[in-house]
Design a protein around this motif. Sequence first.
Motif, PDB file in Angstrom:
ATOM      1  N   PHE A  48       1.305 -24.999 -18.095  1.00 50.18           N
ATOM      2  CA  PHE A  48       1.614 -25.790 -16.844  1.00 50.18           C
ATOM      3  C   PHE A  48       3.203 -25.396 -17.103  1.00 50.18           C
ATOM      4  CE2 PHE A  48      -1.951 -28.632 -16.612  1.00 50.18           C
ATOM      5  CZ  PHE A  48      -1.817 -29.015 -15.404  1.00 50.18           C
ATOM      6  N   VAL A  75      -3.402 -35.261 -20.847  1.00 50.73           N
ATOM      7  CA  VAL A  75      -4.704 -34.341 -21.318  1.00 50.73           C
ATOM      8  C   VAL A  75      -5.030 -34.621 -22.014  1.00 50.73           C
ATOM      9  CG1 VAL A  75      -5.290 -32.214 -20.864  1.00 50.73           C
ATOM     10  CG2 VAL A  75      -4.141 -32.496 -19.243  1.00 50.73           C
ATOM     11  N   THR A  82      -9.076 -30.655 -28.581  1.00 56.37           N
ATOM     12  CA  THR A  82      -8.412 -31.205 -27.631  1.00 56.37           C
ATOM     13  C   THR A  82      -6.815 -30.644 -28.905  1.00 56.37           C
ATOM     14  OG1 THR A  82      -9.947 -32.925 -28.208  1.00 56.37           O
ATOM     15  CG2 THR A  82      -6.951 -33.439 -28.707  1.00 56.37           C
ATOM     16  N   HIS A 112       4.764 -30.407 -30.025  1.00 61.17           N
ATOM     17  CA  HIS A 112       3.453 -30.965 -28.899  1.00 61.17           C
ATOM     18  C   HIS A 112       2.619 -31.530 -29.863  1.00 61.17           C
ATOM     19  CE1 HIS A 112       2.775 -26.219 -29.900  1.00 61.17           C
ATOM     20  NE2 HIS A 112       2.090 -27.051 -29.052  1.00 61.17           N
ATOM     21  N   VAL A 166      -6.416 -27.098 -26.294  1.00 59.01           N
ATOM     22  CA  VAL A 166      -6.498 -27.458 -24.980  1.00 59.01           C
ATOM     23  C   VAL A 166      -4.991 -27.749 -24.576  1.00 59.01           C
ATOM     24  CG1 VAL A 166      -7.206 -28.541 -22.753  1.00 59.01           C
ATOM     25  CG2 VAL A 166      -8.629 -27.477 -24.261  1.00 59.01           C
ATOM     26  N   GLY A 167      -4.561 -29.121 -25.497  1.00 56.88           N
ATOM     27  CA  GLY A 167      -3.225 -29.787 -24.952  1.00 56.88           C
ATOM     28  C   GLY A 167      -2.389 -28.827 -24.850  1.00 56.88           C
ATOM     29  N   CYS A 181       5.312 -31.632 -16.917  1.00 57.12           N
ATOM     30  CA  CYS A 181       5.102 -31.767 -17.257  1.00 57.12           C
ATOM     31  C   CYS A 181       4.229 -31.226 -19.278  1.00 57.12           C
ATOM     32  CB  CYS A 181       4.836 -29.293 -17.526  1.00 57.12           C
ATOM     33  SG  CYS A 181       5.127 -28.725 -16.074  1.00 57.12           S
ATOM     34  N   THR A 184      -2.250 -26.763 -22.151  1.00 54.72           N
ATOM     35  CA  THR A 184      -1.455 -27.771 -20.847  1.00 54.72           C
ATOM     36  C   THR A 184      -0.261 -27.290 -20.801  1.00 54.72           C
ATOM     37  OG1 THR A 184      -3.110 -29.092 -21.542  1.00 54.72           O
ATOM     38  CG2 THR A 184      -1.028 -29.337 -20.041  1.00 54.72           C
ATOM     39  N   ASN A 185       0.447 -27.275 -22.422  1.00 54.98           N
ATOM     40  CA  ASN A 185       1.523 -26.722 -22.183  1.00 54.98           C
ATOM     41  C   ASN A 185       2.297 -26.136 -22.202  1.00 54.98           C
ATOM     42  OD1 ASN A 185       4.372 -27.550 -23.134  1.00 54.98           O
ATOM     43  ND2 ASN A 185       4.562 -26.663 -25.033  1.00 54.98           N
ATOM     44  N   LEU A 236       2.112 -34.271 -19.257  1.00 60.40           N
ATOM     45  CA  LEU A 236       0.483 -33.733 -19.144  1.00 60.40           C
ATOM     46  C   LEU A 236      -0.133 -33.356 -20.422  1.00 60.40           C
ATOM     47  CD1 LEU A 236       0.747 -32.318 -15.419  1.00 60.40           C
ATOM     48  CD2 LEU A 236      -0.440 -34.815 -16.274  1.00 60.40           C
ATOM     49  N   ILE A 237       0.982 -33.308 -21.563  1.00 56.85           N
ATOM     50  CA  ILE A 237       0.017 -32.297 -22.569  1.00 56.85           C
ATOM     51  C   ILE A 237      -0.485 -33.575 -23.540  1.00 56.85           C
ATOM     52  CG2 ILE A 237       0.692 -31.381 -25.195  1.00 56.85           C
ATOM     53  CD1 ILE A 237       3.344 -31.147 -23.550  1.00 56.85           C
TER      54      ILE A 237
END
Length: 211
Positions: free
Chosen positions: A145, A112, A134, A43, A137-138, A105, A141-142, A108-109
């Motif tokens: 979610f 976001v 960033t 990611h 949080v990124g 999902c 997010t993975n 969304l990485i």
Amino acid sequence: MEKSRKDTRWMVSVALMAAIVILLANTPLGMIQLPIIKATTVHIPVIIGAVLLGPLAGAILGGVFGVCSMISNTVAPTLLSFAFSPFLAEDLIGALKTLWIAVGCRVLIGVVAGWLWIGLRKLRLSPWIALPVTGFVGSLTNTVFVMGSIYVLLASQYAAAKEVARSAVWGLIMTTVTASGVPEAIAAAVLVTALGRVLLVFFRKQMAAAC
């Protein structure tokens, strides 16, 4: 003509970042061995791509990550591959659930991370602050979610795979988020900051040369 050149440069940049995602997803380079667990790095280029090229690029790169995950879990299934491959689902509804977890999902990485970066820069935060935030949080997010979607959509199957009661699934999910998600997020914060600072300077020079 100028817009066409910029669009071409953007597409080439996205393609290069996508190639990095594919490379990481299909080699041991996509994992970092931490003291207790292995943390994924796939990611990272998704987040960096979202920072450098915007939320749309981030979404595309996240989609590439998701497709790679789906293919990997289909070709070489593991205990939890049922959550990431529509081809292992029992019906159409199950296939749609796995598509969301594997691909949605991951999209969304990038979304976001891209919009968070834009927001933080509008607040005039230094890249030394905006980049690690960033990245952190990124990455979360993975994890949040994916694991959250498994809990909401496939809790029974997850319990069966782990051979535990359904009531124990929430605890297992939270353990994964804490033990794996947080170290991955910290690693992402460090890597996104280190790589992002260099690449931001490079991209600014490239854009200046193109003008």
